[in-house]
Design an enzyme around this catalytic site. Structure first.
Site, PDB file in Angstrom:
ATOM      1  N   TYR A   1       0.865  -1.171   0.000  1.00 39.50           N
ATOM      2  CA  TYR A   1       0.000   0.000   0.000  1.00 39.50           C
ATOM      3  C   TYR A   1       0.903   1.223   0.000  1.00 39.50           C
TER       4      TYR A   1
ATOM      5  N   GLN B   1       1.135   4.833  -0.150  1.00 42.31           N
ATOM      6  CA  GLN B   1       0.463   6.133  -0.033  1.00 42.31           C
ATOM      7  C   GLN B   1       1.463   7.218   0.382  1.00 42.31           C
TER       8      GLN B   1
ATOM      9  N   GLY C   1       5.464  -0.720   3.637  1.00 42.79           N
ATOM     10  CA  GLY C   1       6.058  -1.980   4.080  1.00 42.79           C
ATOM     11  C   GLY C   1       6.082  -2.989   2.945  1.00 42.79           C
TER      12      GLY C   1
ATOM     13  N   ARG D   1      10.114 -12.404  41.335  1.00 45.75           N
ATOM     14  CA  ARG D   1      11.188 -11.538  41.802  1.00 45.75           C
ATOM     15  C   ARG D   1      10.958 -11.127  43.253  1.00 45.75           C
TER      16      ARG D   1
ATOM     17  N   GLN E   1       4.056  -1.223  43.103  1.00 40.51           N
ATOM     18  CA  GLN E   1       4.098  -2.089  41.912  1.00 40.51           C
ATOM     19  C   GLN E   1       2.668  -2.340  41.417  1.00 40.51           C
TER      20      GLN E   1
ATOM     21  N   ARG F   1       1.068   0.647  39.737  1.00 40.07           N
ATOM     22  CA  ARG F   1       1.617   0.930  38.393  1.00 40.07           C
ATOM     23  C   ARG F   1       1.171  -0.134  37.391  1.00 40.07           C
TER      24      ARG F   1
ATOM     25  N   GLY G   1      16.169  -4.144  36.099  1.00 38.14           N
ATOM     26  CA  GLY G   1      17.258  -4.293  35.130  1.00 38.14           C
ATOM     27  C   GLY G   1      16.995  -5.393  34.112  1.00 38.14           C
TER      28      GLY G   1
ATOM     29  N   GLU H   1      -0.685   4.430  10.062  1.00 32.73           N
ATOM     30  CA  GLU H   1      -2.153   4.494   9.913  1.00 32.73           C
ATOM     31  C   GLU H   1      -2.716   5.763  10.532  1.00 32.73           C
TER      32      GLU H   1
ATOM     33  N   ASP I   1      -0.961   9.527  12.373  1.00 39.08           N
ATOM     34  CA  ASP I   1      -0.350  10.004  13.619  1.00 39.08           C
ATOM     35  C   ASP I   1      -1.473  10.187  14.653  1.00 39.08           C
TER      36      ASP I   1
HETATM   37  C1  LIG Z   1       6.534  -8.861  17.246  1.00 40.63           C
HETATM   38  C2  LIG Z   1       5.876  -8.668  15.933  1.00 40.63           C
HETATM   39  C3  LIG Z   1       4.369  -8.642  15.840  1.00 40.63           C
HETATM   40  C4  LIG Z   1       3.898  -8.764  14.415  1.00 40.63           C
HETATM   41  C5  LIG Z   1       2.491  -9.141  14.417  1.00 40.63           C
HETATM   42  C6  LIG Z   1       1.981  -9.424  13.082  1.00 40.63           C
HETATM   43  C7  LIG Z   1       0.531  -9.341  13.183  1.00 40.63           C
HETATM   44  C8  LIG Z   1      -0.044  -8.858  11.948  1.00 40.63           C
HETATM   45  C9  LIG Z   1      -1.019  -7.801  12.227  1.00 40.63           C
HETATM   46  C10 LIG Z   1      -0.725  -6.667  11.374  1.00 40.63           C
HETATM   47  C11 LIG Z   1      -1.678  -5.569  11.632  1.00 40.63           C
HETATM   48  C12 LIG Z   1      -1.486  -4.412  11.191  1.00 40.63           C
HETATM   49  C13 LIG Z   1      -0.352  -4.112  10.342  1.00 40.63           C
HETATM   50  C14 LIG Z   1      -0.377  -2.704  10.102  1.00 40.63           C
HETATM   51  C15 LIG Z   1       0.714  -2.334   9.244  1.00 40.63           C
HETATM   52  C16 LIG Z   1       0.609  -0.893   9.142  1.00 40.63           C
HETATM   53  C17 LIG Z   1       1.424  -0.378   8.051  1.00 40.63           C
HETATM   54  C18 LIG Z   1       1.169   1.048   7.930  1.00 40.63           C
HETATM   55  C19 LIG Z   1       0.508   1.547   6.902  1.00 40.63           C
HETATM   56  C20 LIG Z   1       0.260   2.998   6.765  1.00 40.63           C
HETATM   57  O1  LIG Z   1       0.631   3.799   7.576  1.00 40.63           O
HETATM   58  S1  LIG Z   1      -0.590   3.467   5.363  1.00 40.63           S
HETATM   59  C21 LIG Z   1      -0.688   5.213   5.408  1.00 40.63           C
HETATM   60  C22 LIG Z   1      -1.665   5.681   6.416  1.00 40.63           C
HETATM   61  N1  LIG Z   1      -1.798   7.103   6.338  1.00 40.63           N
HETATM   62  C23 LIG Z   1      -2.573   7.761   7.104  1.00 40.63           C
HETATM   63  O2  LIG Z   1      -3.241   7.229   7.961  1.00 40.63           O
HETATM   64  C24 LIG Z   1      -2.656   9.236   6.836  1.00 40.63           C
HETATM   65  C25 LIG Z   1      -3.437   9.976   7.873  1.00 40.63           C
HETATM   66  N2  LIG Z   1      -4.207  11.051   7.253  1.00 40.63           N
HETATM   67  C26 LIG Z   1      -5.528  10.921   6.992  1.00 40.63           C
HETATM   68  O3  LIG Z   1      -6.152   9.912   7.252  1.00 40.63           O
HETATM   69  C27 LIG Z   1      -6.235  12.092   6.354  1.00 40.63           C
HETATM   70  O4  LIG Z   1      -5.493  12.762   5.475  1.00 40.63           O
HETATM   71  C28 LIG Z   1      -6.830  13.041   7.377  1.00 40.63           C
HETATM   72  C29 LIG Z   1      -8.037  12.310   7.941  1.00 40.63           C
HETATM   73  C30 LIG Z   1      -5.889  13.364   8.507  1.00 40.63           C
HETATM   74  C31 LIG Z   1      -7.255  14.372   6.759  1.00 40.63           C
HETATM   75  O5  LIG Z   1      -7.796  14.168   5.536  1.00 40.63           O
HETATM   76  P1  LIG Z   1      -8.273  15.332   4.518  1.00 40.63           P
HETATM   77  O6  LIG Z   1      -8.582  14.720   3.232  1.00 40.63           O
HETATM   78  O7  LIG Z   1      -7.375  16.479   4.602  1.00 40.63           O
HETATM   79  O8  LIG Z   1      -9.576  15.583   5.092  1.00 40.63           O
HETATM   80  P2  LIG Z   1     -10.317  16.521   6.008  1.00 40.63           P
HETATM   81  O9  LIG Z   1     -10.581  17.785   5.264  1.00 40.63           O
HETATM   82  O10 LIG Z   1      -9.721  16.619   7.358  1.00 40.63           O
HETATM   83  O11 LIG Z   1     -11.593  15.640   6.052  1.00 40.63           O
HETATM   84  C32 LIG Z   1     -12.450  15.505   4.944  1.00 40.63           C
HETATM   85  C33 LIG Z   1     -13.663  14.745   5.411  1.00 40.63           C
HETATM   86  O12 LIG Z   1     -13.356  13.367   5.335  1.00 40.63           O
HETATM   87  C34 LIG Z   1     -13.570  12.773   6.597  1.00 40.63           C
HETATM   88  N3  LIG Z   1     -12.633  11.674   6.706  1.00 40.63           N
HETATM   89  C35 LIG Z   1     -11.300  11.755   6.811  1.00 40.63           C
HETATM   90  N4  LIG Z   1     -10.780  10.523   6.881  1.00 40.63           N
HETATM   91  C36 LIG Z   1     -11.806   9.666   6.782  1.00 40.63           C
HETATM   92  C37 LIG Z   1     -11.901   8.251   6.781  1.00 40.63           C
HETATM   93  N5  LIG Z   1     -10.826   7.464   6.912  1.00 40.63           N
HETATM   94  N6  LIG Z   1     -13.109   7.699   6.657  1.00 40.63           N
HETATM   95  C38 LIG Z   1     -14.217   8.451   6.550  1.00 40.63           C
HETATM   96  N7  LIG Z   1     -14.196   9.806   6.541  1.00 40.63           N
HETATM   97  C39 LIG Z   1     -12.997  10.390   6.669  1.00 40.63           C
HETATM   98  C40 LIG Z   1     -13.358  13.883   7.568  1.00 40.63           C
HETATM   99  O13 LIG Z   1     -13.972  13.582   8.781  1.00 40.63           O
HETATM  100  C41 LIG Z   1     -14.001  15.031   6.851  1.00 40.63           C
HETATM  101  O14 LIG Z   1     -15.379  14.896   6.990  1.00 40.63           O
HETATM  102  P3  LIG Z   1     -16.284  16.208   7.063  1.00 40.63           P
HETATM  103  O15 LIG Z   1     -15.980  17.015   5.857  1.00 40.63           O
HETATM  104  O16 LIG Z   1     -15.871  16.892   8.332  1.00 40.63           O
HETATM  105  O17 LIG Z   1     -17.669  15.658   7.130  1.00 40.63           O
HETATM  106  C1  LIG Z   2       6.773   1.616  10.764  1.00 43.17           C
HETATM  107  C2  LIG Z   2       5.968   2.401   9.771  1.00 43.17           C
HETATM  108  C3  LIG Z   2       5.322   1.743   8.751  1.00 43.17           C
HETATM  109  C4  LIG Z   2       4.625   2.458   7.782  1.00 43.17           C
HETATM  110  N1  LIG Z   2       4.044   1.792   6.746  1.00 43.17           N
HETATM  111  C5  LIG Z   2       3.439   2.498   5.757  1.00 43.17           C
HETATM  112  C6  LIG Z   2       2.878   1.825   4.627  1.00 43.17           C
HETATM  113  O1  LIG Z   2       2.908   0.605   4.525  1.00 43.17           O
HETATM  114  N2  LIG Z   2       2.324   2.570   3.646  1.00 43.17           N
HETATM  115  C7  LIG Z   2       2.262   3.914   3.715  1.00 43.17           C
HETATM  116  O2  LIG Z   2       1.756   4.528   2.786  1.00 43.17           O
HETATM  117  N3  LIG Z   2       2.755   4.579   4.787  1.00 43.17           N
HETATM  118  C8  LIG Z   2       3.331   3.899   5.801  1.00 43.17           C
HETATM  119  N4  LIG Z   2       3.845   4.560   6.897  1.00 43.17           N
HETATM  120  C9  LIG Z   2       3.768   6.017   6.947  1.00 43.17           C
HETATM  121  C10 LIG Z   2       2.775   6.521   7.988  1.00 43.17           C
HETATM  122  O3  LIG Z   2       1.466   6.312   7.584  1.00 43.17           O
HETATM  123  C11 LIG Z   2       3.045   7.997   8.256  1.00 43.17           C
HETATM  124  O4  LIG Z   2       4.312   8.085   8.860  1.00 43.17           O
HETATM  125  C12 LIG Z   2       1.967   8.575   9.158  1.00 43.17           C
HETATM  126  O5  LIG Z   2       0.758   8.707   8.466  1.00 43.17           O
HETATM  127  C13 LIG Z   2       2.379   9.944   9.750  1.00 43.17           C
HETATM  128  O6  LIG Z   2       2.702  10.835   8.771  1.00 43.17           O
HETATM  129  P1  LIG Z   2       4.076  11.653   8.754  1.00 43.17           P
HETATM  130  O7  LIG Z   2       5.168  10.676   8.927  1.00 43.17           O
HETATM  131  O8  LIG Z   2       4.010  12.469   7.554  1.00 43.17           O
HETATM  132  O9  LIG Z   2       4.035  12.551  10.034  1.00 43.17           O
HETATM  133  P2  LIG Z   2       3.866  14.123  10.072  1.00 43.17           P
HETATM  134  O10 LIG Z   2       2.489  14.462   9.624  1.00 43.17           O
HETATM  135  O11 LIG Z   2       4.983  14.796   9.409  1.00 43.17           O
HETATM  136  O12 LIG Z   2       3.926  14.345  11.639  1.00 43.17           O
HETATM  137  C14 LIG Z   2       4.998  15.017  12.319  1.00 43.17           C
HETATM  138  C15 LIG Z   2       4.414  15.738  13.547  1.00 43.17           C
HETATM  139  O13 LIG Z   2       3.524  16.766  13.123  1.00 43.17           O
HETATM  140  C16 LIG Z   2       2.295  16.672  13.803  1.00 43.17           C
HETATM  141  N5  LIG Z   2       1.215  17.109  12.900  1.00 43.17           N
HETATM  142  C17 LIG Z   2       1.063  16.832  11.585  1.00 43.17           C
HETATM  143  N6  LIG Z   2      -0.061  17.411  11.103  1.00 43.17           N
HETATM  144  C18 LIG Z   2      -0.628  18.056  12.122  1.00 43.17           C
HETATM  145  C19 LIG Z   2      -1.827  18.825  12.277  1.00 43.17           C
HETATM  146  N7  LIG Z   2      -2.666  19.026  11.252  1.00 43.17           N
HETATM  147  N8  LIG Z   2      -2.101  19.354  13.474  1.00 43.17           N
HETATM  148  C20 LIG Z   2      -1.284  19.146  14.518  1.00 43.17           C
HETATM  149  N9  LIG Z   2      -0.148  18.397  14.446  1.00 43.17           N
HETATM  150  C21 LIG Z   2       0.172  17.874  13.275  1.00 43.17           C
HETATM  151  C22 LIG Z   2       2.152  15.210  14.194  1.00 43.17           C
HETATM  152  O14 LIG Z   2       1.327  15.061  15.342  1.00 43.17           O
HETATM  153  C23 LIG Z   2       3.602  14.820  14.466  1.00 43.17           C
HETATM  154  O15 LIG Z   2       3.888  15.133  15.800  1.00 43.17           O
HETATM  155  C24 LIG Z   2       4.535   3.869   7.874  1.00 43.17           C
HETATM  156  C25 LIG Z   2       5.163   4.529   8.933  1.00 43.17           C
HETATM  157  C26 LIG Z   2       5.882   3.816   9.875  1.00 43.17           C
HETATM  158  C27 LIG Z   2       6.544   4.540  10.994  1.00 43.17           C
END
Ligand SMILES: CCCCCCCCCC/C=C\CCCCC/C=C/C(=O)SCCNC(=O)CCNC(=O)[C@H](O)C(C)(C)COP(=O)(O)OP(=O)(O)OC[C@H]1O[C@@H](n2cnc3c(N)ncnc32)[C@H](O)[C@@H]1OP(=O)(O)O
Ligand SMILES: Cc1cc2nc3c(=O)[nH]c(=O)nc-3n(C[C@H](O)[C@H](O)[C@H](O)COP(=O)(O)OP(=O)(O)OC[C@H]3O[C@@H](n4cnc5c(N)ncnc54)[C@H](O)[C@@H]3O)c2cc1C
Length: 670
Positions: free
Chosen positions: A141, A143, A183, A316, A336, A339, A407, A430, A432
């Protein structure tokens, strides 16, 4: 010297288990969700623990390359066993979970497949999912970019439609548009769902998803125009370094038009942009799905840390009575308990709210299929908020459990450093956690304004409809025992959450604009969002207790844990409760008194309560958390596995140590 020759006989936990006042098997069912869930989990955990390929006891000592190769080996072996044993989807997911090593398969199953399911047309699903389900292709994925993660609308990668060839041209126009983090992208994935700005007929239509092939299916080399690699080592040894998080740059790479995911919007053969009559937020659907699974991950990670700290705390011993009596188990120290037991309670609380969230997600998905989009905002707020609160609390708690183990908790063989390093990024990926809480706050501000205009809120905000009462009520608590009453607890959490939200809304309304007010008030808004999410967790725990819960004493133990969860939050956030007038200082101290009594009641049950998580020693991966409590032999044995102990005299002695010692000796004789 082998551990067995060490002399002293190790302590064990049998005495602790004998003091339990409830049926541990019954608690296992309550934790897992059903008898069936316990049975499948047991079977899969044993399958992993008994297979030498899945060993992980030397994982933290491997180099990055060795660790990565080990991850590839484990993933391939897991797939082989899945096919040989005809495992169901549920079984295969558990198998992956118990292997306990982050890797490309997580992204393939948890993000690539769901993204195509959620955003692909039926035809696209048929084509791509058929291959993905058989592992003929491996997907990720893609993004996040180097320059933007949180601000998805700020992504820069472009997908420009070329009608002359019926293709999209995928391009990274700047350094900051390089895909960064996905990833499995670095070294493994053959395909990805890539998010890019769709440009057609000269107009930018914003972010959309596209399926791209990245590597050759013959020799795995990147396709022309694609530069791709790993982004480098990450926090901690072992831990998330098994994952090849990647960087990718695209240089005018062409893909057929039908590789745009077209369920939500389409581009016609002529280049016309057509949007379906569904909310554009469905583009974010994969994130909603994954956030929901992360809540379940958080409860699992927290319960592992707590299991280690509780068992070790029972083994312990430090300090004895002045009369030279036996030393005290550290778990008996009140500090303990105060906490650690809130974490034990939180593990159960997060587990139950995770089960509820899974139900909510399924319910919303069914509604979406029949074109009912009304519950989408609430699903977004709940998944974002619960992901944020549970992962932050879990990361903090794992770190504290390390300290609770003294430790020895700092050793890799305790399992805690790796557990911390693997789960810490859940606060960021997923979404911040602060950014997500601000989304919850936005939803709350809208709801407050709807309530003000007479609309009755539903679901998790229904309590806001009781605004007349909640804005002025005083807690009925008058004695320590009154804090046992779930209705009294729920009322103060509702009043606190509502009053904090209303305060924010009133202060925002005084600002020159809504946007400026929201920005100025954002620290308070984050706190209001946390208060709302904590109310959801407390409420779902209370509701769980209203279900039929079988097994002698099981419900009683859960009632105590629910009390601890709620009252420790009142203690921790007393400032909120006092400043909003929800409780008085006296009621706050009664809550604390009740908490102390609950800790004492949980103490004899603590080891049995962590046994109910039903984790194998393999999965726990901790010398301190072993089921038999034979901690010291295990620590001693683990130490000898370190590569430094392969030779008695260390490498480097001849070059660096010997000359230094000799020279210093010579100098001292002068
Ligand atoms: C020891 C080892 C253990 C190992 C275990 C193995 C087990 C396996 C299990 C594995 C499980 C999990 C694995 C996970 C792996 C993770 C890998 C990571 C992947 C990633 O990180 S992918 C990238 C993810 N990125 C993000 O999340 C970005 C965050 N940003 C956003 O989501 C958005 O940009 C935003 C929401 C912050 C802002 O969006 P924007 O378009 O600017 O919109 P707004 O103007 O704020 O909002 C517009 C309207 O849309 C609504 N909205 C926003 N988001 C959503 C949503 N998701 N769904 C529905 N609606 C949404 C928002 O509310 C606004 O609505 P409104 O206009 O107010 O009505
Ligand atoms: C281990 C790991 C795995 C990942 N896997 C994937 C993947 O598979 N696919 C993928 O696409 N992405 C992946 N990501 C990326 C991840 O989704 C982003 O790192 C995450 O969405 C945060 O975005 P950023 O790094 O740009 O943080 P930034 O947005 O730059 O955040 C930096 C700081 O700014 C603050 N901040 C940012 N915006 C605002 C705001 N509007 N108001 C107030 N504070 C704000 C935050 O709170 C934070 O403290 C992964 C990240 C990690 C660490």
């Amino acid at each position: 010297m082998a551990a067995a020759d060490w002399g002293g006989k190790a302590d064990h936990l049998a005495g602790e288990r004998a003091t339990a006042q409830f049926d541990v098997d019954g608690m296992k069912v309550a934790w897992a969700g059903s008898r069936h869930a316990v049975e499948v989990a047991d079977r899969m955990a044993c399958l992993v623990a008994s297979d030498p390929v899945f060993r992980k006891d030397t994982r933290t000592m491997l180099s990055r390359k060795e660790l990565f190769k080990d991850t590839l080996k484990k993933a391939a072996h897991a797939w082989k066993r899945t096919v040989e044993l005809h495992l169901t989807e549920e079984e295969a997911n558990l198998l992956r979970l118990y292997i306990d090593q982050p890797g490309y398969v997580d992204l393939h199953w948890v993000m690539f497949v769901p993204a195509i399911k959620g955003q692909g047309t039926e035809e696209q699903q048929k084509k791509w999912l058929t291959m993905a389900y058989k592992f003929q292709i491996i997907g990720t994925y893609a993004q996040t970019e180097l320059g933007h993660g949180s601000n998805v609308q700020g992504l820069e990668t472009t997908a420009t439609f070329d009608p002359s060839t019926d293709e999209f041209i995928m391009h990274s126009p700047t350094l900051t548009s390089s895909k960064w983090w996905p990833g499995g992208l670095g070294k493994t994935s053959t395909h990805a769902v890539v998010y890019a700005r769709l440009i057609t007929e000269g107009k930018d239509y914003g972010i959309h998803g596209f399926i791209m092939q990245l590597r050759s299916l013959d020799d795995h080399s990147p396709l022309p125009g694609i530069t791709i690699g790993d982004i480098g080592g990450k926090f901690g040894s072992g831990a998330y370094n098994s994952m090849d998080n990647g960087v990718m740059r695209l240089d005018h790479v062409r893909i057929p038009r039908d590789q745009m995911l077209m369920r939500l919007a389409q581009v016609t053969r002529e280049g016309k942009y057509v949007h379906s009559d569904v909310p554009k937020q469905l583009l974010y659907g994969t994130m909603v799905y994954v956030r929901q699974t992360i809540v379940a991950d958080a409860s699992r990670a927290l319960s592992r840390a707590v299991c280690i700290a509780v068992r070790y705390g029972a083994i312990r011993k430090q300090f004895g009575s002045k009369a030279g009596g036996p030393e005290t188990q550290v778990l008996n120290y009140k500090t303990q308990q105060s906490r650690l037991f809130p974490f034990l309670a939180s593990a159960y609380a997060f587990r139950f709210v995770g089960q509820w969230l899974k139900w909510l997600y399924t319910d919303v998905t069914q509604k979406l299929e029949s074109k009912d989009f009304s519950t989408l905002p609430e699903a977004h707020a709940c998944t974002a908020g619960l992901k944020s609160v549970t992962t932050s609390a879990t990361a903090d708690a794992i770190e504290e459990c390390q300290k609770l183990c003294g430790g020895h908790g700092y050793l890799n063989s305790s399992g805690l450093p790796e557990l911390f390093a693997v789960n810490l990024p859940a606060c960021t990926y997923e979404g911040d956690n602060v950014v997500l809480l601000l989304q919850v706050a936005r939803f709350l501000m809208k709801t407050v304004s709807q309530v003000a205009s007479g609309k009755q809120p539903v679901g998790t905000t229904a309590y806001m409809g009781n605004i007349q009462h909640l804005m002025q009520c005083k807690s009925v608590v008058n004695t320590v025992e009154d804090w046992l009453n779930p209705a009294a607890i729920k009322e103060v959490f509702e009043a606190r959450a509502l009053r904090m939200a209303v305060n924010c809304a009133q202060n925002i309304s005084k600002a020159p604009s809504q946007e400026e007010g929201f920005s100025e008030l954002s620290p308070d808004l984050v706190e209001a969002a946390v208060a709302h999410v904590q109310l959801i967790i407390v409420t779902k725990f209370i509701e769980k207790l209203q279900e039929d819960i079988l097994g002698h004493g099981v419900k009683e133990q859960l009632q105590k844990l629910c009390g601890i969860y709620a009252l420790h939050l009142i203690h921790k956030h007393l400032g909120d409760f006092l400043s909003t007038g929800c409780v008085t200082a006296r009621q706050g101290s009664l809550a604390n008194e009740r908490l102390g009594k609950l800790y004492a009641q949980v103490r004899p049950n603590a080891v049995a309560l962590v046994d109910a998580f039903d984790y194998t020693d393999h999965y726990l991966g901790s010398a301190l958390g072993r089921y038999d409590g034979d901690v010291y032999s295990a620590l001693y044995k683990e130490a000898w596995k370190d590569p430094l102990n392969e030779t008695v005299v260390p490498d480097g002695y001849q070059e660096h140590l010997r000359p230094l010692l000799k020279q210093q000796l010579k100098l001292s004789r002068l």
